[in-house]
Design a protein around this motif. Structure first.
Motif, mmCIF file in Angstrom:
data_model
loop_
_atom_site.group_PDB
_atom_site.id
_atom_site.type_symbol
_atom_site.label_atom_id
_atom_site.label_comp_id
_atom_site.label_asym_id
_atom_site.label_seq_id
_atom_site.Cartn_x
_atom_site.Cartn_y
_atom_site.Cartn_z
ATOM 1 N N ILE A 194 0.834 -1.208 0.000
ATOM 2 C CA ILE A 194 0.000 0.000 0.000
ATOM 3 C C ILE A 194 0.864 1.252 0.000
ATOM 4 C CG2 ILE A 194 -1.553 1.391 1.445
ATOM 5 C CD1 ILE A 194 -2.947 -1.235 2.242
ATOM 6 N N ASN A 195 1.903 1.266 0.851
ATOM 7 C CA ASN A 195 2.803 2.416 0.919
ATOM 8 C C ASN A 195 3.615 2.574 -0.365
ATOM 9 O OD1 ASN A 195 3.161 3.937 3.720
ATOM 10 N ND2 ASN A 195 2.551 1.832 4.167
ATOM 11 N N LYS A 196 4.000 1.453 -0.967
ATOM 12 C CA LYS A 196 4.845 1.507 -2.166
ATOM 13 C C LYS A 196 4.057 1.911 -3.409
ATOM 14 C CE LYS A 196 8.304 -1.246 -4.667
ATOM 15 N NZ LYS A 196 9.374 -0.257 -4.445
ATOM 16 N N TRP A 238 0.131 9.477 4.741
ATOM 17 C CA TRP A 238 0.694 9.604 6.098
ATOM 18 C C TRP A 238 0.158 8.499 7.007
ATOM 19 C CZ3 TRP A 238 -0.376 15.567 6.937
ATOM 20 C CH2 TRP A 238 0.486 16.305 6.106
ATOM 21 N N THR A 239 -1.154 8.253 6.910
ATOM 22 C CA THR A 239 -1.761 7.220 7.756
ATOM 23 C C THR A 239 -1.200 5.850 7.417
ATOM 24 O OG1 THR A 239 -3.803 8.528 7.744
ATOM 25 C CG2 THR A 239 -3.947 6.293 8.606
ATOM 26 N N PHE A 240 -1.047 5.561 6.125
ATOM 27 C CA PHE A 240 -0.488 4.262 5.720
ATOM 28 C C PHE A 240 0.897 4.044 6.336
ATOM 29 C CE2 PHE A 240 -2.951 4.815 1.480
ATOM 30 C CZ PHE A 240 -4.115 4.355 2.079
ATOM 31 N N MET A 241 1.698 5.104 6.400
ATOM 32 C CA MET A 241 3.042 4.995 6.974
ATOM 33 C C MET A 241 2.986 4.701 8.473
ATOM 34 S SD MET A 241 4.785 8.174 4.883
ATOM 35 C CE MET A 241 6.359 8.072 5.721
ATOM 36 N N LEU A 257 -7.706 -5.668 -3.807
ATOM 37 C CA LEU A 257 -6.763 -6.773 -3.647
ATOM 38 C C LEU A 257 -5.924 -6.627 -2.376
ATOM 39 C CD1 LEU A 257 -5.580 -7.146 -7.360
ATOM 40 C CD2 LEU A 257 -7.228 -8.575 -6.125
ATOM 41 N N LEU A 258 -5.440 -5.421 -2.116
ATOM 42 C CA LEU A 258 -4.597 -5.209 -0.942
ATOM 43 C C LEU A 258 -5.404 -5.269 0.349
ATOM 44 C CD1 LEU A 258 -2.295 -2.389 -2.341
ATOM 45 C CD2 LEU A 258 -1.677 -4.765 -1.894
#
Length: 459
Positions: A346-348, A432-435, A359-360
């Protein structure tokens, strides 16, 4: 007297289950309406997240005292009280022209859900014969899992076809049916006792949870070191210390803080909370992301989380079988690695297409299904049987608070990005949240490797 699964008992379980089902359904259904609510009420993202954060926070404050309520108040009266508050909340949600009044309605729904949520399982545990207990507990779990799976789809379809208020109108019709069935079928499940309710412990813990949440969510509008933020955080910490002091020496405390001295229990509890924070944060972000970043419809925003919710239920069932055969470590490690892999991707890959989100989210939610229930089981096993009820109360309370914190985290970061960036604030705040979530799940992997027992434990 021999226990039997009679039609009347099944009706009692389903009527109580409907209250918790609708509480969860409305929570997940309204998530897909957030972009519409922000427009209709002229509010910001950090404000709209309170539609769900408040409900979870209210449930978290009600759960600790529910065990004492059922000893003092007749079972049917508890059910009627929970449903009545839920109905009043729905009526307010349906007619309100103001956002603040909508929050009042949602808070009343939260109180009703918090009262009713343990009731279904209490009825099952008290009335169902042992040889059918596992099956009926599975039915109870399935009721809540279905609400999580179908809520966003239900919310998306209803909002697209009619408008968001119809989510509550349909819920009102269903809860009235539940009320009528429950008034007929629910009987007394335990002897009433004149127990002394621990008001001081409950109030200090409730104030601590509320103040900490208010302090955290105000960061979107003020800086971390500002007076409006620090006042609530300090009040929350002081209330928490008061709760610790008055609960520590009480052998019959609502929630015993001494259990946290068990390091395996505490560390697995933290992992459990981090998993819940990440899951509710993603559940908040993706429906908004589909509409605000990918320009998708409300119904698409609802359907996009459906496959993940189904996989979550299937993986939770598989995890239970693995835990019985191999112990908790295997499903927990597999689950955390799957969720971690999803968050890395997700981050990448962000910004994400709608197909990538599906999918993720399936990969993440499948991992969550594997590890979440197993973390609770493994954590409780580290306690003596005499402390299982206390441990269960801790897990249930912090599950709700963590869910509220996850929603607030995502809403706060997106709001900060929207307030401070020229570009797409939703996309930037989501990144930011994903990180942050990636860091939490990395910590979870470390906690699982260190503190989940390698050998199969026995109940």
């Amino acid at each position: 007297m021999t226990k039997k699964v009679t039609p009347r008992l099944v009706m009692a379980i389903l009527s109580a289950g409907m209250l918790s089902f609708l509480g969860i359904l409305d929570e997940t259904a309204t998530t897909v309406t957030f972009p519409i609510l922000t427009r209709d009420f002229a509010i910001t993202t950090d404000q709209v997240q309170w539609v769900n954060t408040l409900v979870l926070l209210v449930i978290a404050t009600i759960v600790p005292i529910s065990s004492q309520i059922r000893l003092r108040i007749p079972t049917k009266s508890i059910f009627i009280l929970g449903v009545s508050l839920f109905i009043v909340g729905l009526l307010i949600d349906i007619v309100t022209p103001w956002f603040d009044l909508l929050l009042v309605g949602r808070a009343l729904q939260g109180i009703g859900t918090g009262i009713g949520l343990p009731l279904m399982y209490n009825i099952i545990l008290a009335e169902v014969p042992k040889e059918k207990l596992g099956f009926m507990m599975g039915i109870g779990t399935m009721i809540t899992a279905c609400a999580v799976a179908f809520g966003p789809v239900f919310g998306g379809i209803v909002t697209d076809a009619l408008n968001w208020r119809w989510i509550f109108i349909i819920s009102l019709f269903l809860i009235i049916i539940s009320l009528l069935i429950g008034m007929y079928s629910i009987g007394q499940i335990n002897p009433l006792q004149k127990v002394k309710i621990k008001y001081g412990q409950w109030l200090s813990l409730a104030v601590a949870l509320v103040c900490l949440m208010l302090g955290f969510t105000r960061i979107a509008k003020y800086s971390f070191l500002s007076v409006p933020v620090l006042v609530f955080l300090v009040l929350g910490i002081i209330s928490l210390l008061i709760w610790l002091k008055i609960s520590w020496s009480d052998k019959e405390a609502l929630i015993s803080p001494k259990l946290f001295k068990n390091l395996r229990f505490s560390m697995q509890l933290i992992a459990y909370c981090f998993a819940k924070i990440a899951t509710l944060a993603l559940g908040f972000i993706f429906p908004i992301y589909v509409q605000a970043v990918n320009n998708g419809s409300v119904s698409l925003a609802g359907w996009i989380t459906f496959p993940g919710a189904v996989i979550n239920a299937l993986m939770a069932a598989l995890a239970g079988k693995l835990l019985d055969k191999k112990g908790a470590r295997l499903p927990i490690i597999i689950g955390v690695i799957a969720s971690l892999t999803s968050l890395i991707l997700i981050n990448k890959l962000a910004p994400l297409s709608s197909i990538a989100i599906v999918l993720l989210y399936v990969l993440y939610y499948g991992g969550y299904g594997m590890c979440f229930g197993s973390l609770m089981t493994s954590g409780l096993i580290t306690l003596s049987k005499a402390n299982h009820a206390q441990g269960n109360a801790i897990f249930n309370t912090l599950q709700q608070f963590s869910g509220a914190l996850g929603t607030a985290l995502a809403g706060t970061l997106i709001a900060i990005a929207q307030n401070n960036n020229v570009g797409n604030g939703t996309a930037i705040g989501s990144k930011w949240t994903f990180m942050v979530l990636l860091v939490l799940i990395i910590v979870n992997l470390v906690l699982a490797l260190v503190f989940v027992p390698k050998k199969k434990s026995k109940y």
